[in-house]
Design a protein around this motif. Structure first.
Motif, short mmCIF file in Angstrom:
data_model
loop_
_atom_site.label_atom_id
_atom_site.label_comp_id
_atom_site.label_asym_id
_atom_site.label_seq_id
_atom_site.Cartn_x
_atom_site.Cartn_y
_atom_site.Cartn_z
N GLY A 210 33.07 41.42 47.96
CA GLY A 210 34.05 42.41 47.54
C GLY A 210 34.64 42.07 46.19
N PHE A 211 35.68 42.80 45.84
CA PHE A 211 36.40 42.57 44.59
C PHE A 211 37.82 42.10 44.90
N TYR A 212 38.29 41.16 44.10
CA TYR A 212 39.71 40.81 44.08
C TYR A 212 40.25 41.37 42.77
N VAL A 213 41.23 42.27 42.86
CA VAL A 213 41.73 42.97 41.68
C VAL A 213 43.23 42.69 41.52
N GLU A 214 43.61 42.29 40.32
CA GLU A 214 45.02 42.11 39.99
C GLU A 214 45.42 43.18 38.98
N ARG A 215 46.52 43.85 39.23
CA ARG A 215 47.02 44.85 38.28
C ARG A 215 48.49 44.60 37.98
N ILE A 216 48.83 44.62 36.70
CA ILE A 216 50.22 44.58 36.27
C ILE A 216 50.48 45.88 35.51
N SER A 217 51.43 46.68 36.01
CA SER A 217 51.75 47.96 35.37
C SER A 217 53.10 47.87 34.68
N ARG A 218 53.20 48.54 33.53
CA ARG A 218 54.40 48.45 32.71
C ARG A 218 54.97 49.84 32.41
N GLY A 219 56.27 49.84 32.16
CA GLY A 219 56.96 51.07 31.80
C GLY A 219 56.97 51.29 30.29
N ALA A 220 57.76 52.28 29.86
CA ALA A 220 57.79 52.64 28.45
C ALA A 220 58.34 51.52 27.58
N ASP A 221 59.17 50.64 28.15
CA ASP A 221 59.73 49.53 27.38
C ASP A 221 58.81 48.32 27.33
N GLY A 222 57.63 48.43 27.96
CA GLY A 222 56.67 47.32 27.94
C GLY A 222 56.91 46.27 29.01
N LYS A 223 57.95 46.43 29.81
CA LYS A 223 58.25 45.46 30.86
C LYS A 223 57.48 45.79 32.14
N ALA A 224 57.08 44.76 32.88
CA ALA A 224 56.32 44.95 34.11
C ALA A 224 57.20 45.61 35.18
N ILE A 225 56.63 46.63 35.81
CA ILE A 225 57.31 47.33 36.91
C ILE A 225 56.74 46.91 38.25
N GLU A 226 55.43 46.74 38.30
CA GLU A 226 54.79 46.34 39.56
C GLU A 226 53.59 45.44 39.32
N TYR A 227 53.30 44.64 40.33
CA TYR A 227 52.12 43.78 40.34
C TYR A 227 51.44 44.01 41.68
N THR A 228 50.14 44.29 41.66
CA THR A 228 49.41 44.56 42.90
C THR A 228 48.15 43.70 42.96
N GLU A 229 47.94 43.09 44.12
CA GLU A 229 46.70 42.37 44.42
C GLU A 229 45.90 43.22 45.41
N SER A 230 44.64 43.44 45.12
CA SER A 230 43.81 44.24 46.01
C SER A 230 42.54 43.49 46.37
N ILE A 231 42.13 43.61 47.62
CA ILE A 231 40.83 43.12 48.07
C ILE A 231 40.07 44.35 48.52
N ILE A 232 38.96 44.66 47.86
CA ILE A 232 38.25 45.92 48.07
C ILE A 232 36.81 45.64 48.48
N ARG A 233 36.34 46.37 49.47
CA ARG A 233 34.96 46.23 49.93
C ARG A 233 33.98 46.55 48.80
N GLY A 234 33.01 45.65 48.60
CA GLY A 234 32.05 45.84 47.53
C GLY A 234 31.10 47.00 47.75
N ASP A 235 30.91 47.40 49.02
CA ASP A 235 29.99 48.51 49.30
C ASP A 235 30.65 49.87 49.07
N LYS A 236 31.97 49.87 48.81
CA LYS A 236 32.67 51.14 48.62
C LYS A 236 33.31 51.25 47.24
N TYR A 237 32.99 50.32 46.36
CA TYR A 237 33.64 50.31 45.05
C TYR A 237 32.70 49.72 44.02
N SER A 238 32.62 50.32 42.86
CA SER A 238 31.84 49.76 41.76
C SER A 238 32.60 50.00 40.47
#
Length: 245
Positions: A210-238
């Motif tokens: 599978g995939f381990y995905v890290e995402r950091i999302s930011r607002g208009a001021d450039g500051k981080a709003i959220e951080y998400t860790e995802s584990i996704i099945r490799g047969d359902k994602y490319s």
């Protein structure tokens, strides 16, 4: 027939499981393209030198996984259940799946407020005594487990978030209820073997890629709003990368 398409009659792995893997790999590597009609069951028996019962078990398994589709009176066709991720606008997984016509669902596995620790203090620029909200969910696509996502955000930005309906899009809650707008994000993808515990949640047999995905999302001021860790099945994602020179 290539070596990776041969059934080993002396293997401890059941014949139907071997055939399932062979057909699934043919689909994932585009040897059998989406929309193509596969050989009928008698032809598969002859090609792989197995019984009709073995072929039926393999085909039914792949139908249940979304790799094959039976059409009454017409035969069995290849489906591609993967989300092909390529250059795109900043969207949530819920928005992404809905745009593709899929039915989206979530099961809450855990939700809590916890100490930020050094990692989240750095990401969100928090003081040592500030806390983060942690929401862990099983994400479903058309009622089938797709991945496990753990969402983190600063508690001070989103008071009472845990009292909301957390099965909905968290991006939607952040933007519509709290008024924060996501304008940019950084994602990191890592290929992994999914842990045994997570395989059980995703209803796949260990070991599974599978995939381990890290995402950091930011607002208009450039500051981080959220951080998400995802584990996704490799047969359902490319992941599709478009390159130009």
């Amino acid at each position: 027939m290539s070596e990776d398409e041969r059934i080993d009659a002396f293997s401890a792995e059941p014949l139907h499981s071997q055939l399932t893997t062979i057909i699934r790999n043919n689909i994932l590597t585009d040897r059998w393209p989406a929309g193509e009609k596969i050989p009928n069951q008698q032809e598969l028996c002859k090609k792989y030198e197995v019984s009709l019962a073995v072929v039926r078990q393999a085909v039914e398994k792949l139908v249940s996984e979304g790799f094959l589709l039976k059409r009454q009176g017409k035969g069995t066709y290849v489906m591609d259940p993967r989300i092909r991720q390529g250059p795109r606008k900043l969207t949530s997984l819920s928005q992404e799946l809905t745009a593709r016509g899929a039915k989206v669902g979530s099961e809450i596995l855990d939700s809590r407020v916890e100490a930020s620790g050094s990692k989240f203090a750095r990401i969100f620029d928090l003081t040592p005594d500030e806390k983060v909200i942690r929401i862990k969910r099983l994400r479903l696509m058309d009622m089938s487990p797709l991945g496990i996502q753990t969402f983190f955000c600063p508690e001070r930005l989103f008071p009472d978030l845990l009292k909301k309906n957390l099965t909905e899009s968290l991006y939607g809650l952040v933007e519509n209820h709290y008024g924060y707008r996501f304008v940019s994000a950084d994602e990191t993808y890592t290929a992994i073997i999914i842990s045994e515990a997570d395989c059980k949640l995703l209803t796949v047999e260990f070991p599974y890629a599978g995939f381990y995905v890290e995402r950091i999302s930011r607002g208009a001021d450039g500051k981080a709003i959220e951080y998400t860790e995802s584990i996704i099945r490799g047969d359902k994602y490319s992941v599709l990368i478009h390159l130009r020179k």
